[in-house]
Write a protein that holds these residues in place. Structure first.
Motif, mmCIF file in Angstrom:
data_model
loop_
_atom_site.group_PDB
_atom_site.id
_atom_site.type_symbol
_atom_site.label_atom_id
_atom_site.label_comp_id
_atom_site.label_asym_id
_atom_site.label_seq_id
_atom_site.Cartn_x
_atom_site.Cartn_y
_atom_site.Cartn_z
ATOM 1 N N GLY A 1 0.823 -1.216 0.000
ATOM 2 C CA GLY A 1 0.000 0.000 0.000
ATOM 3 C C GLY A 1 0.850 1.256 0.000
ATOM 4 N N GLY A 2 2.009 1.175 -0.644
ATOM 5 C CA GLY A 2 2.926 2.314 -0.628
ATOM 6 C C GLY A 2 2.903 3.162 -1.892
ATOM 7 N N LEU B 1 -0.910 10.155 5.311
ATOM 8 C CA LEU B 1 -1.160 9.444 6.575
ATOM 9 C C LEU B 1 -1.468 7.971 6.319
ATOM 10 C CD1 LEU B 1 -3.227 12.204 8.404
ATOM 11 C CD2 LEU B 1 -0.862 11.480 8.840
ATOM 12 N N GLU B 2 -2.348 7.744 5.349
ATOM 13 C CA GLU B 2 -2.760 6.372 5.064
ATOM 14 C C GLU B 2 -1.561 5.492 4.659
ATOM 15 O OE1 GLU B 2 -6.069 6.318 2.305
ATOM 16 O OE2 GLU B 2 -5.657 4.189 1.953
ATOM 17 N N MET B 3 -0.716 6.061 3.792
ATOM 18 C CA MET B 3 0.420 5.279 3.293
ATOM 19 C C MET B 3 1.398 4.941 4.404
ATOM 20 S SD MET B 3 1.264 7.247 -0.176
ATOM 21 C CE MET B 3 2.578 6.335 -0.838
ATOM 22 N N THR B 4 1.712 5.924 5.209
ATOM 23 C CA THR B 4 2.696 5.646 6.258
ATOM 24 C C THR B 4 2.144 4.609 7.242
ATOM 25 O OG1 THR B 4 1.974 7.770 7.167
ATOM 26 C CG2 THR B 4 4.145 7.715 6.185
ATOM 27 N N ILE B 5 0.828 4.729 7.536
ATOM 28 C CA ILE B 5 0.231 3.730 8.454
ATOM 29 C C ILE B 5 0.240 2.344 7.807
ATOM 30 C CG2 ILE B 5 -1.929 3.021 9.585
ATOM 31 C CD1 ILE B 5 -2.454 6.111 9.947
ATOM 32 N N ASN B 6 -0.221 2.284 6.559
ATOM 33 C CA ASN B 6 -0.243 1.006 5.810
ATOM 34 C C ASN B 6 1.096 0.301 5.879
ATOM 35 O OD1 ASN B 6 -2.790 1.130 4.864
ATOM 36 N ND2 ASN B 6 -2.270 1.886 2.811
ATOM 37 N N VAL B 7 2.118 1.060 5.553
ATOM 38 C CA VAL B 7 3.446 0.472 5.426
ATOM 39 C C VAL B 7 3.968 0.029 6.787
ATOM 40 C CG1 VAL B 7 5.828 0.941 4.771
ATOM 41 C CG2 VAL B 7 3.958 1.694 3.297
ATOM 42 N N ARG C 1 2.252 -0.929 9.222
ATOM 43 C CA ARG C 1 1.535 -2.136 9.598
ATOM 44 C C ARG C 1 2.079 -3.366 8.844
ATOM 45 N NH1 ARG C 1 -4.207 -0.455 8.941
ATOM 46 N NH2 ARG C 1 -4.311 0.779 10.827
ATOM 47 N N ALA C 2 2.277 -3.185 7.535
ATOM 48 C CA ALA C 2 2.711 -4.323 6.711
ATOM 49 C C ALA C 2 4.160 -4.716 6.985
ATOM 50 C CB ALA C 2 2.531 -3.989 5.231
#
Ligand code: COA
Length: 697
Positions: A540-541, A557-563, A565-566
């Motif tokens: 999700g990056g 925000l979404e990308m940094t959180i996604n990454v 987490r993954a």
């Protein structure tokens, strides 16, 4: 030059023996009985006389000038024999003895030992582990092959000795003439390039043939072959397309290159004609023997049989030859002289009941017709065909023209004599139209090379500061143990050499992301930046088409959180903001590296064309301007770049520019081994690279 090896005035055979089965006996006997008129010195400490010749205990005991020593003593004795040769001032040695590098480390050590010795004494060496040398002109058979092949103006070098023996036997059986022959075995000193160079200068050699399994010094080979092939045809078999020669590839481009590609490209660059097997080697050599070269691609086929004419015509078209009808005047002339059933265009069909007169009529016109550069004469032995006379007419007419004629006489006993008559008179004659045309087309391609002008090599002005900056960057990355240089650094290096990338910037905060996006202009693309994440989409990056401040902020925000987490352990440098590029055609540009010949540049259409169809072209560096254009012309999908269904054509000049820049970059920074620029979007004018990777090593 190597005259002291190929035209020695005196030869010593070290290890000459009385025992008929020993190689040392066979070689001495071959030299003594097959016509060599120079001085011969058998060397063997145990004998006083061998085959009626005075025998000496050592080379230095001879006390006369010796040009060449053929060494046939057991491997462990070879160093002392070479020392003796050195003391005696021998110029060249042929070491027939096996048991060196080819047998393992112990043998390799012995080989290094003899190499050191010949360097010390300034001796040149063929072998070890070889069959030897032949010069038919001198009746010199310094090999253990039992007989000399017939005399001729074709010379041959071979990495395989066994193949050499077989070829000599074949040449004797089929009357194929050779000038010089050398089998060079382990090529510890003299190698393929030395023989290529020597045969290139040799006035008694018109055609050079060779069998090689590898090449020792790729750059020198290309340089020498390029020069030699301008003077005379060089036809080579290269076998052993193994992975061993090629560096294991880490890039997409490297994987596409495979291991044999560099040879194909080296031969292309140097004008070397590559053939696949022994039969083809001689078939192709035949067509060069007349010494006549077509001035263009226009071939006339004349036949007395429809079917073979069609096979020939199809093969000709496949090979890029042009089958034009003869001029109006010629056709009118043929209409007058040939029966009404004859086909007057190309192929000209003189019909099954044709005698030699009809062939003569066509050949006479072909000789003067501007639409004909060469002729293929096809004949099948029908009831009234006077085969021998057709051959005679071919020879007679060929003497009056510079245009090459090749024969294709199909059949068995009825055409045998005529075929051999033509061949003896240096007119190639085959029994299969496919083979005849394939061989002829090699002649046409060679002529193109021979007359090809030197390519234009462009040097882009790159300042010393830029070079220093790149050099330091590459060194620092290498010292840090990096071998795969990812996006940001790769883009930086490539853009310093003039490869365009989208406007971009690295944001560490959402505010920074918005500021950069506004500077670039919406819409933008955002990609996570982390040295630990190669497949960014999977975590999700990556986000594309972000249209305003709100979308950019949310995406950050979404990308940094996604990454996180993954991949919780990954170090995140920030998020790269890119200008969103649209339009254009996806192509791939790359570099791969071959251990023998160095860097190759690759070009192809991107996406499915490269993934599935592998529709790519390569050229070895330095790539010239003409070569770069050829790379585009060569791919099957080139029409897509020219614009289909009303599309505008893509900017080929921009592609050429990038190919040449990549070529310069890797020539100037050989530490770079591979590059992938995938995709590069080529537009109506210019283009832009979207992603890049550099591999150093
Ligand atoms: N100087 C001169 N002669 C010497 C010598 C020296 N320093 N030392 C030994 N000799 C003599 C031997 O006495 C012998 O002569 P003889 O028959 O009168 O006794 C002769 O040299 C040959 O030596 P020998 O020990 O009998 O060896 P061989 O003839 O059985 O084998 C080779 C020698 C070179 C043929 C063998 O070692 C070999 O390498 N064979 C493979 C060759 C090959 O396949 N090459 C590659 C082809 S592609």
């Amino acid at each position: 030059m190597l005259d002291f090896i190929f035209k020695p005035e005196s030869i010593a055979v070290v290890g000459a023996s009385e025992e008929e089965k020993k190689i040392g006996h066979v070689i001495l006997k071959n030299l003594l009985t097959q016509g060599y008129a120079g001085k011969l010195f058998p060397i063997n400490p145990k004998r006083k006389e061998i085959l009626g010749l005075k025998c000496y205990p050592s080379v230095s005991a001879v006390g006369e000038k010796i040009d060449l020593a053929v060494i046939v003593v057991p491997a462990k004795v070879v160093p002392s024999v070479i020392k003796d040769c050195g003391e005696a001032g021998v110029k060249g040695v042929v070491v027939i003895t096996a048991g060196f590098k080819e047998t393992g480390e112990e043998g390799a050590k012995l080989e290094r030992e003899i190499l050191d010795l010949i360097k010390k004494y300034g001796i040149r060496m063929i072998g070890p582990n070889c069959l030897g040398v032949i010069n038919t002109e001198l009746g010199m058979n310094a090999t253990f092959a039992p007989e000399l092949p017939p005399k001729g103006r074709v010379s041959f070098f071979s990495q395989s000795g066994a193949l050499g023996v077989a070829l000599i036997d074949w040449a004797i059986g089929s009357g194929f003439g050779f000038g010089k022959f050398v089998s060079f075995g382990n090529k510890a000193d003299l190698n393929e390039t030395d023989f290529l160079e020597y045969f290139g200068e040799d006035e008694d050699t018109d055609i050079i043939l060779g069998y090689i399994e590898d090449v020792k010094d790729g750059k020198r080979f290309i340089e020498v072959a390029k020069r030699v092939a301008k003077k005379k045809p060089v036809i080579l078999i290269k076998s052993g397309a193994t992975e061993a020669g090629a560096r294991a590839a880490s890039s997409h481009t490297g994987a596409l290159a495979g291991s044999d590609r560099a040879f194909t490209e080296a031969f292309r660059k140097a004008g070397v004609i590559r053939v696949e097997g022994i039969k083809e080697l001689f078939e192709v050599a035949e067509v060069f023997k007349s010494g006549k070269f077509p001035s263009g691609e226009k071939l006339l086929i004349v036949t007395n049989a429809g079917g073979p004419g069609i096979i020939a015509a199809d093969t000709a078209e496949k090979n890029g030859l042009k089958l034009y009808p003869m001029s109006k005047e010629s056709i009118e002339y043929l209409a007058e002289k040939l029966p009404p059933t004859a086909a007057l265009y190309n192929p000209v069909d003189v019909i099954g009941d044709a005698t030699s007169e009809r062939y003569a009529v066509v050949l006479e016109r072909a000789m003067v017709d501007p639409n004909v550069d060469g002729v293929c004469v096809i004949l099948t032995p029908q009831a009234v065909t006077d085969v021998e006379n057709v051959a005679k007419i071919m020879l007679e007419k060929s003497k009056e023209t510079e245009k090459p004629f090749v024969g294709c006489f199909i059949g068995g006993p009825k055409v045998r004599e005529a075929t051999s008559y033509l061949k003896t008179n240096n007119i190639a004659c085959y029994e299969d139209p496919l083979i005849a045309i394939n061989a002829y087309s090699k002649l046409v391609h060679y002529v193109k090379y021979k007359h090809r002008e030197e390519d234009e090599y462009i040097k882009f002005p790159i300042s010393e500061e830029v070079k220093k900056e790149i050099g330091l960057m590459l060194e620092a990355l290498r010292d840090a143990g990096v071998s795969v240089i990812g996006e940001e650094n790769a883009m930086k290096i490539l853009s310093l050499y003039g490869i365009e990338f989208p406007k971009r910037g690295l944001a560490r905060t959402a505010d920074e992301a918005v500021r950069i996006a506004e500077q670039i202009g919406y819409p933008v693309v955002m990609k996570i930046s982390s040295p630990h994440i190669i497949h960014k989409t999977d975590v999700g990056g990556v986000k594309i088409g972000l249209k305003d401040e709100k979308e950019v902020r949310e995406a950050f925000l979404e990308m940094t959180i996604n990454v996180k987490r993954a991949m919780p352990g990954a170090y995140i440098k920030g998020v790269n903001i890119y200008e969103m590029v649209t339009g254009g055609k996806e192509v791939i540009l790359g570099v791969s590296y071959d251990n023998t010949f160095g860097h190759m540049i690759m070009f192809g259409l991107g996406g499915v064309y490269v993934e599935v169809l592998k529709d790519v072209s390569f050229r070895l560096t330095p790539v010239g301007k003409r070569e770069a254009y050829e790379m585009i012309e060569e791919i099957k999908g080139k029409k897509l770049l020219e614009g289909v269904r009303g599309e505008k054509p893509c900017d080929k000049d921009a592609i050429v520019d990038k190919i040449l820049r990549l070529s310069q970059l890797v020539e100037e920074f050989p530490i770079i081994k591979e590059i992938d620029i995938n995709p590069y979007l080529v537009k109506e004018v210019g283009g832009v690279a979207l992603d890049a990777r550099i591999i150093i090593g």
